[in-house]
Design a protein around this motif. Structure first.
Motif, PDB file in Angstrom:
ATOM      1  N   UNK A 162       5.222   2.361  -5.891  1.00 47.40           N
ATOM      2  CA  UNK A 162       5.527   3.720  -5.442  1.00 47.40           C
ATOM      3  C   UNK A 162       5.606   4.680  -6.622  1.00 47.40           C
ATOM      4  N   UNK A 163       6.119   4.200  -7.754  1.00 42.99           N
ATOM      5  CA  UNK A 163       6.163   5.036  -8.961  1.00 42.99           C
ATOM      6  C   UNK A 163       4.744   5.363  -9.410  1.00 42.99           C
ATOM      7  N   UNK A 164       3.867   4.364  -9.367  1.00 40.74           N
ATOM      8  CA  UNK A 164       2.462   4.614  -9.705  1.00 40.74           C
ATOM      9  C   UNK A 164       1.829   5.609  -8.732  1.00 40.74           C
ATOM     10  N   UNK A 165       2.163   5.496  -7.455  1.00 40.33           N
ATOM     11  CA  UNK A 165       1.601   6.420  -6.466  1.00 40.33           C
ATOM     12  C   UNK A 165       2.084   7.845  -6.713  1.00 40.33           C
ATOM     13  N   UNK A 188      -2.175   0.420  -5.152  1.00 41.20           N
ATOM     14  CA  UNK A 188      -2.610  -0.323  -3.960  1.00 41.20           C
ATOM     15  C   UNK A 188      -2.887  -1.786  -4.268  1.00 41.20           C
ATOM     16  N   UNK A 189      -3.230  -2.081  -5.498  1.00 40.96           N
ATOM     17  CA  UNK A 189      -3.395  -3.489  -5.881  1.00 40.96           C
ATOM     18  C   UNK A 189      -2.063  -4.224  -5.807  1.00 40.96           C
ATOM     19  N   UNK A 190      -0.975  -3.498  -6.061  1.00 38.05           N
ATOM     20  CA  UNK A 190       0.354  -4.089  -5.969  1.00 38.05           C
ATOM     21  C   UNK A 190       0.862  -4.135  -4.531  1.00 38.05           C
ATOM     22  N   UNK A 191       0.524  -3.091  -3.753  1.00 30.16           N
ATOM     23  CA  UNK A 191       0.962  -3.032  -2.355  1.00 30.16           C
ATOM     24  C   UNK A 191      -0.076  -2.271  -1.542  1.00 30.16           C
ATOM     25  N   UNK A 192      -0.965  -2.985  -0.847  1.00 31.10           N
ATOM     26  CA  UNK A 192      -2.005  -2.311  -0.050  1.00 31.10           C
ATOM     27  C   UNK A 192      -1.454  -1.424   1.057  1.00 31.10           C
ATOM     28  N   UNK A 194       0.983   0.756   0.672  1.00 26.24           N
ATOM     29  CA  UNK A 194       1.623   1.942   0.121  1.00 26.24           C
ATOM     30  C   UNK A 194       0.917   3.176   0.688  1.00 26.24           C
ATOM     31  N   UNK A 195       1.520   3.776   1.718  1.00 29.49           N
ATOM     32  CA  UNK A 195       0.896   4.915   2.395  1.00 29.49           C
ATOM     33  C   UNK A 195       0.749   6.106   1.467  1.00 29.49           C
ATOM     34  N   UNK A 196       1.682   6.254   0.538  1.00 32.78           N
ATOM     35  CA  UNK A 196       1.612   7.362  -0.417  1.00 32.78           C
ATOM     36  C   UNK A 196       0.348   7.258  -1.280  1.00 32.78           C
ATOM     37  N   UNK A 197       0.008   6.039  -1.696  1.00 33.29           N
ATOM     38  CA  UNK A 197      -1.184   5.861  -2.532  1.00 33.29           C
ATOM     39  C   UNK A 197      -2.465   6.148  -1.749  1.00 33.29           C
ATOM     40  N   UNK A 198      -2.510   5.754  -0.485  1.00 33.03           N
ATOM     41  CA  UNK A 198      -3.683   6.103   0.342  1.00 33.03           C
ATOM     42  C   UNK A 198      -3.783   7.619   0.497  1.00 33.03           C
ATOM     43  N   UNK A 199      -2.648   8.274   0.605  1.00 29.20           N
ATOM     44  CA  UNK A 199      -2.632   9.734   0.694  1.00 29.20           C
ATOM     45  C   UNK A 199      -3.201  10.350  -0.588  1.00 29.20           C
TER      46      UNK A 199
END
Length: 421
Positions: A162-165, A188-192, A194-199
């Motif tokens: 989440x910090x990366x996102x 996303x490699x850490x957590x596919x 992570x909705x924030x990263x897809x955003x």
């Protein structure tokens, strides 16, 4: 019992079962997933004196553009403030108090900045500060605040994705699109899920004019963002933008009808997405039927909020497009009165909110020269409305529409709501 959370931050008043439940709630909050409330309630049931559980409960309500929702945070703040806490926890209480008692976003951001210097691994402080940077339109801090704490984090810490996102979003908003995409992919490699990263990926595709790739990304990864997330409607908004960029306003309208406005939500974030997408569809010359009337009705209860210029702007979009001049003028009068006050909202109303809303009214009435004049004066300050570059682009698109109509190059099928006086 004193203990430490999953990132090594000392917490007061917890018990092992309560701390485990708190971590589940925090993980949901960080990843923009629904469902933080249930484990948080369990944490408070197990340990009523758990300060950070009360603090998280407060942030869930206070980090919002809806003053009604923010007011609901007061009891949780009172409970947190009444408990003995450590220095970090007291700084959280002070930041939230600045928000709720004084509407002091700058003060709250400064306190959270002090807290993050004390403990850069405080995930909740980082998320709250990042949210306030975003709604305040402080584009530089959106990137710099997260970058400053990154050296204290590592892959093995819960919530690092989440910090990366968050960092990826800051990079994107500051025009570093390649770095933003790489960082979002690392999250996303850490957590596919992570909705924030897809955003963030949607924003990168939007800002780099890769609409087809953006639509494909969101379609291919829908299982990760389209359900049980706080950003589902907003990601559908992004898909609507991609369809418009691909010259398919009819598909964008289908997205509006079946996904953005299907449940007729009264949540402020959903109303913002609805106004922003339907206005763009309208500008593209697509017949939207009577949809503006329903949206104007949904915005009406917020005319007297006097809280957020970004909200005011999107409410005015609905009133103007619905040709609801009574409500449009009422909102204009409220903003004209509000600008005379000594509040955060008064300042943004003076500088941005009121002239932007008057520009939208001029556009709706066909006074394109006035609309162009008012909108052309906004860009140096427009970021202070808050939101993202993609969201604020609605003002630029309206300026282009007014200029095209002056030159006589507006689409032949532009709808009456936006073309005729």
């Amino acid at each position: 019992m004193n203990a430490v959370d999953g990132r090594g931050c000392a917490v007061s008043g917890s018990e092992p079962a309560a701390l485990a439940a708190f971590e589940r709630a925090l993980a949901a909050y960080q990843g923009w997933r629904d469902g933080a409330e249930a484990p948080l309630a369990r944490a408070l049931q197990e340990a009523p004196g758990f300060v950070m559980a009360h603090v998280l409960q407060t942030y869930l309500l206070a980090c919002s553009r809806d003053p009604r929702r923010i007011a609901l945070a007061r009891p949780a703040l009172a409970r947190a403030a009444a408990l003995p806490g450590n220095e970090r926890e007291r700084l959280h209480v002070a930041a939230i108090t600045a928000l709720l008692d004084r509407d002091d976003f700058e003060g709250a951001r400064a306190i959270l900045g002090e807290l993050l210097q004390l403990e850069p691994r405080d995930a909740l402080a980082l998320q709250a500060a990042h949210s306030l940077d975003y709604v305040s339109g402080d584009v530089r801090s959106i990137e710099d605040r997260v970058a400053a704490v990154l050296p204290a984090w590592s892959n093995d810490m819960p919530g690092y994705h989440a910090v990366l996102a968050m960092h990826a979003f800051g990079l994107e908003e500051n025009g570093r699109y390649d770095d933003a995409e790489a960082t979002a992919r690392a999250a996303l490699a850490l957590d596919p899920f992570d909705a924030r990263a897809h955003h963030v990926m949607a924003h990168v595709f939007e800002m780099t004019d890769r609409a087809e790739a953006g639509e494909r990304w969101l379609a291919d990864h829908a299982e990760h963002w389209a359900s049980d997330t706080v950003v589902a409607t907003h990601c559908w908004w992004h898909r609507g933008l991609f369809q418009l960029a691909l010259g398919r306003p009819d598909r964008a309208l289908d997205i509006y009808h079946h996904h953005v406005r299907a449940g007729r939500s009264d949540a402020i974030a959903d109303l913002i997405d609805a106004s922003a997408l339907l206005w763009r569809i309208d500008l593209a010359g697509c017949d939207v039927g009577g949809r503006w009337l329903e949206l104007a009705d949904a915005w009406a209860p917020h005319i007297d909020d006097r809280f957020c210029s970004f909200n005011d702007l999107h409410a005015m979009l609905a009133f103007v497009a619905a040709r609801d001049w009574r409500r449009a003028k009422r909102l204009e009068r409220r903003l004209a009165a509000a600008q005379k006050l000594s509040t955060r909202h008064a300042e943004t109303s003076r500088q941005l909110g009121l002239p932007a809303c008057r520009a939208l009214m001029a556009h709706g009435r066909g006074d394109d020269a006035l609309a162009v004049s008012l909108l052309a004066a906004l860009p140096p300050l427009a970021r202070r409305l808050g939101g993202s570059h993609a969201q604020r682009d609605v003002l630029h698109l309206t300026l282009l529409s007014a200029a095209e109509r002056i030159r006589g190059t507006a689409p032949a099928n532009a709808p009456r709501t936006l073309q005729d006086a």
